[in-house]
Design a protein around this motif. Sequence first.
Motif, PDB file in Angstrom:
ATOM      1  N   ASP A   1     -48.662 125.086 -13.728  1.00 42.36           N
ATOM      2  CA  ASP A   1     -48.961 126.415 -14.270  1.00 42.36           C
ATOM      3  C   ASP A   1     -47.940 127.476 -13.858  1.00 42.36           C
ATOM      4  OD1 ASP A   1     -49.623 126.324 -11.651  1.00 42.36           O
ATOM      5  OD2 ASP A   1     -51.557 127.332 -11.833  1.00 42.36           O
ATOM      6  N   GLU A   2     -46.781 127.057 -13.347  1.00 38.72           N
ATOM      7  CA  GLU A   2     -45.730 128.022 -12.972  1.00 38.72           C
ATOM      8  C   GLU A   2     -44.749 128.211 -14.124  1.00 38.72           C
ATOM      9  OE1 GLU A   2     -44.905 126.705  -8.325  1.00 38.72           O
ATOM     10  OE2 GLU A   2     -43.650 125.966  -9.942  1.00 38.72           O
ATOM     11  N   ASP A   3     -44.180 129.431 -14.228  1.00 35.97           N
ATOM     12  CA  ASP A   3     -43.018 129.606 -15.102  1.00 35.97           C
ATOM     13  C   ASP A   3     -41.819 128.976 -14.417  1.00 35.97           C
ATOM     14  OD1 ASP A   3     -44.010 131.132 -17.322  1.00 35.97           O
ATOM     15  OD2 ASP A   3     -44.302 132.791 -15.915  1.00 35.97           O
ATOM     16  N   LYS A   4     -40.955 128.358 -15.216  1.00 32.78           N
ATOM     17  CA  LYS A   4     -39.760 127.723 -14.640  1.00 32.78           C
ATOM     18  C   LYS A   4     -38.532 128.105 -15.456  1.00 32.78           C
ATOM     19  CE  LYS A   4     -42.197 123.994 -12.415  1.00 32.78           C
ATOM     20  NZ  LYS A   4     -43.578 124.131 -12.853  1.00 32.78           N
ATOM     21  N   ILE A   5     -37.456 128.373 -14.745  1.00 33.75           N
ATOM     22  CA  ILE A   5     -36.194 128.681 -15.418  1.00 33.75           C
ATOM     23  C   ILE A   5     -35.145 127.704 -14.906  1.00 33.75           C
ATOM     24  CG2 ILE A   5     -34.425 130.424 -15.821  1.00 33.75           C
ATOM     25  CD1 ILE A   5     -36.525 132.576 -15.289  1.00 33.75           C
ATOM     26  N   LEU A   6     -34.537 126.953 -15.816  1.00 32.13           N
ATOM     27  CA  LEU A   6     -33.506 125.982 -15.468  1.00 32.13           C
ATOM     28  C   LEU A   6     -32.157 126.585 -15.856  1.00 32.13           C
ATOM     29  CD1 LEU A   6     -36.164 124.371 -15.592  1.00 32.13           C
ATOM     30  CD2 LEU A   6     -34.919 122.536 -16.743  1.00 32.13           C
ATOM     31  N   VAL A   7     -31.209 126.571 -14.943  1.00 30.07           N
ATOM     32  CA  VAL A   7     -29.896 127.176 -15.211  1.00 30.07           C
ATOM     33  C   VAL A   7     -28.822 126.120 -15.025  1.00 30.07           C
ATOM     34  CG1 VAL A   7     -28.330 129.073 -14.642  1.00 30.07           C
ATOM     35  CG2 VAL A   7     -30.778 129.306 -14.168  1.00 30.07           C
ATOM     36  N   GLY A   8     -28.081 125.822 -16.091  1.00 30.36           N
ATOM     37  CA  GLY A   8     -27.039 124.799 -16.008  1.00 30.36           C
ATOM     38  C   GLY A   8     -25.708 125.336 -16.462  1.00 30.36           C
ATOM     39  N   GLY A   9     -24.671 125.116 -15.670  1.00 30.19           N
ATOM     40  CA  GLY A   9     -23.320 125.531 -16.031  1.00 30.19           C
ATOM     41  C   GLY A   9     -22.474 124.309 -16.326  1.00 30.19           C
ATOM     42  N   GLY A  10     -21.981 124.179 -17.580  1.00 31.09           N
ATOM     43  CA  GLY A  10     -21.114 123.063 -17.951  1.00 31.09           C
ATOM     44  C   GLY A  10     -21.769 121.724 -17.669  1.00 31.09           C
ATOM     45  N   ILE A  11     -21.064 120.861 -16.937  1.00 30.19           N
ATOM     46  CA  ILE A  11     -21.559 119.517 -16.646  1.00 30.19           C
ATOM     47  C   ILE A  11     -22.794 119.576 -15.734  1.00 30.19           C
ATOM     48  CG2 ILE A  11     -20.095 119.078 -14.614  1.00 30.19           C
ATOM     49  CD1 ILE A  11     -20.600 116.604 -17.508  1.00 30.19           C
ATOM     50  N   GLY A  12     -23.060 120.725 -15.146  1.00 36.49           N
ATOM     51  CA  GLY A  12     -24.249 120.916 -14.315  1.00 36.49           C
ATOM     52  C   GLY A  12     -25.559 120.779 -15.084  1.00 36.49           C
TER      53      GLY A  12
ATOM     54  N   LEU B   1     -35.143 116.590 -15.448  1.00 38.06           N
ATOM     55  CA  LEU B   1     -36.107 117.543 -14.888  1.00 38.06           C
ATOM     56  C   LEU B   1     -36.965 118.140 -16.014  1.00 38.06           C
ATOM     57  CD1 LEU B   1     -37.205 119.409 -12.614  1.00 38.06           C
ATOM     58  CD2 LEU B   1     -35.279 120.936 -13.094  1.00 38.06           C
ATOM     59  N   ALA B   2     -36.299 118.612 -17.078  1.00 37.09           N
ATOM     60  CA  ALA B   2     -37.041 119.212 -18.201  1.00 37.09           C
ATOM     61  C   ALA B   2     -38.001 118.187 -18.811  1.00 37.09           C
ATOM     62  CB  ALA B   2     -36.060 119.716 -19.256  1.00 37.09           C
ATOM     63  N   GLU B   3     -37.541 116.952 -18.890  1.00 38.33           N
ATOM     64  CA  GLU B   3     -38.368 115.882 -19.460  1.00 38.33           C
ATOM     65  C   GLU B   3     -39.639 115.660 -18.638  1.00 38.33           C
ATOM     66  OE1 GLU B   3     -36.731 111.765 -21.368  1.00 38.33           O
ATOM     67  OE2 GLU B   3     -36.448 112.070 -19.246  1.00 38.33           O
ATOM     68  N   LYS B   4     -39.504 115.783 -17.301  1.00 38.63           N
ATOM     69  CA  LYS B   4     -40.645 115.472 -16.422  1.00 38.63           C
ATOM     70  C   LYS B   4     -41.594 116.651 -16.235  1.00 38.63           C
ATOM     71  CE  LYS B   4     -38.988 111.397 -15.081  1.00 38.63           C
ATOM     72  NZ  LYS B   4     -39.479 110.199 -15.701  1.00 38.63           N
ATOM     73  N   LEU B   5     -41.182 117.857 -16.588  1.00 37.59           N
ATOM     74  CA  LEU B   5     -42.052 119.013 -16.363  1.00 37.59           C
ATOM     75  C   LEU B   5     -43.297 118.926 -17.244  1.00 37.59           C
ATOM     76  CD1 LEU B   5     -39.464 121.931 -16.111  1.00 37.59           C
ATOM     77  CD2 LEU B   5     -40.727 120.831 -14.249  1.00 37.59           C
ATOM     78  N   ASP B   6     -44.459 119.183 -16.643  1.00 38.27           N
ATOM     79  CA  ASP B   6     -45.711 119.031 -17.373  1.00 38.27           C
ATOM     80  C   ASP B   6     -45.886 120.104 -18.441  1.00 38.27           C
ATOM     81  OD1 ASP B   6     -46.683 116.787 -16.190  1.00 38.27           O
ATOM     82  OD2 ASP B   6     -47.465 117.883 -14.463  1.00 38.27           O
ATOM     83  N   ASN B   7     -45.532 121.349 -18.102  1.00 35.65           N
ATOM     84  CA  ASN B   7     -45.796 122.448 -19.027  1.00 35.65           C
ATOM     85  C   ASN B   7     -44.476 122.989 -19.586  1.00 35.65           C
ATOM     86  OD1 ASN B   7     -46.765 124.587 -20.433  1.00 35.65           O
ATOM     87  ND2 ASN B   7     -48.112 125.321 -18.799  1.00 35.65           N
ATOM     88  N   LYS B   8     -43.992 122.311 -20.635  1.00 33.41           N
ATOM     89  CA  LYS B   8     -42.673 122.671 -21.184  1.00 33.41           C
ATOM     90  C   LYS B   8     -42.707 124.039 -21.856  1.00 33.41           C
ATOM     91  CE  LYS B   8     -41.191 117.914 -21.584  1.00 33.41           C
ATOM     92  NZ  LYS B   8     -42.239 117.430 -20.683  1.00 33.41           N
ATOM     93  N   ALA B   9     -43.898 124.454 -22.334  1.00 34.02           N
ATOM     94  CA  ALA B   9     -44.004 125.759 -22.999  1.00 34.02           C
ATOM     95  C   ALA B   9     -43.723 126.899 -22.018  1.00 34.02           C
ATOM     96  CB  ALA B   9     -45.384 125.916 -23.608  1.00 34.02           C
ATOM     97  N   ARG B  10     -43.845 126.643 -20.717  1.00 34.87           N
ATOM     98  CA  ARG B  10     -43.559 127.704 -19.725  1.00 34.87           C
ATOM     99  C   ARG B  10     -42.201 127.483 -19.056  1.00 34.87           C
ATOM    100  NH1 ARG B  10     -48.800 129.706 -16.500  1.00 34.87           N
ATOM    101  NH2 ARG B  10     -47.223 131.205 -15.857  1.00 34.87           N
TER     102      ARG B  10
END
Length: 284
Positions: free
Chosen positions: A114-125, A132-141
């Motif tokens: 139930d947390e908001d999550k922000i993923l930040v990727g630079g280039g090959i990062g 990680l995005a695939e495993k997150l339960d609540n993709k809408a957040r």
Amino acid sequence: MKNYKTIVLSNQEISPGYYRMQILAPGYDAQARAGQFVMFRVQRSLPPLLRRPFGIFRTGFLAPDCDGMPSKEFIEIVYKVVGLGTEIMQDLHQGDQIELLGPLGRGFDLGAPDEDKILVGGGIGLVPLYMLAEKLDNKARSRLLMGGRTRDDIITVTEFERLGVETYVSTEDGSLGEEGLVTQVLERKLQKYPQATVYACGPMPMLDAVQRICANHKAPLQVSLEALMACGVGACLGCVVKGAGHSEETPRYLCTCKQGPVFNAEELDWRQLDEPQQDCGGCR
Ligand code: FES
């Protein structure tokens, strides 16, 4: 964690200088966690002698009609050609033999659904952020912020979008998405989602800026560090970074390969990240 000989299933250029390789990898789908990496060695060549570390982009199963395969499980890695090791890798084809050690290292803590999550990727990062995005339960957040110097650095956008994660693209030259730095987008998103947990992977200057922004907003941050590695298992000390509280009198070092590559921001001494770094093309 296992070391074994296996084969390349496919190896394709997905953007100028960026390749995506699928490798037969028995047992990985059940074992590998988001943020972990593998050590990779080309079998048929003498140089480079050392293994190279690569973040796991995703794991999966081959189509049922792939008969005759000793296993149906694969992993994918995505890499940028930056030196001798990756130049050799770009010429590998289906069936070529390689050696794989892994899965290795500490992955991301997925947090509460139930947390908001922000993923930040630079280039090959971006690579470890897909799993990680695939495993997150609540993709809408969950939101993904992708940044690069030019459009060529923005890779696998469609796949992130297919997961149902809101995706924002920025490039420094404005050739794709918003013009500017991905950290400017992060600043805005943290104003909108002040309770969010942030996950980041990319070049050190970007991580340094992400850390400052998260510290200002008091946002929890996990970072996946890119580092050159020799052994990958904590034996050579070639990948150490300074830990929080490090000083000349009380040195405190952390192995990126074994205690990371994912760290909570407060575990690290951020002063070292101002030092010059080398582009390792996707190394963890
Ligand atoms: Fe050898 Fe980390 S790569 S200790």
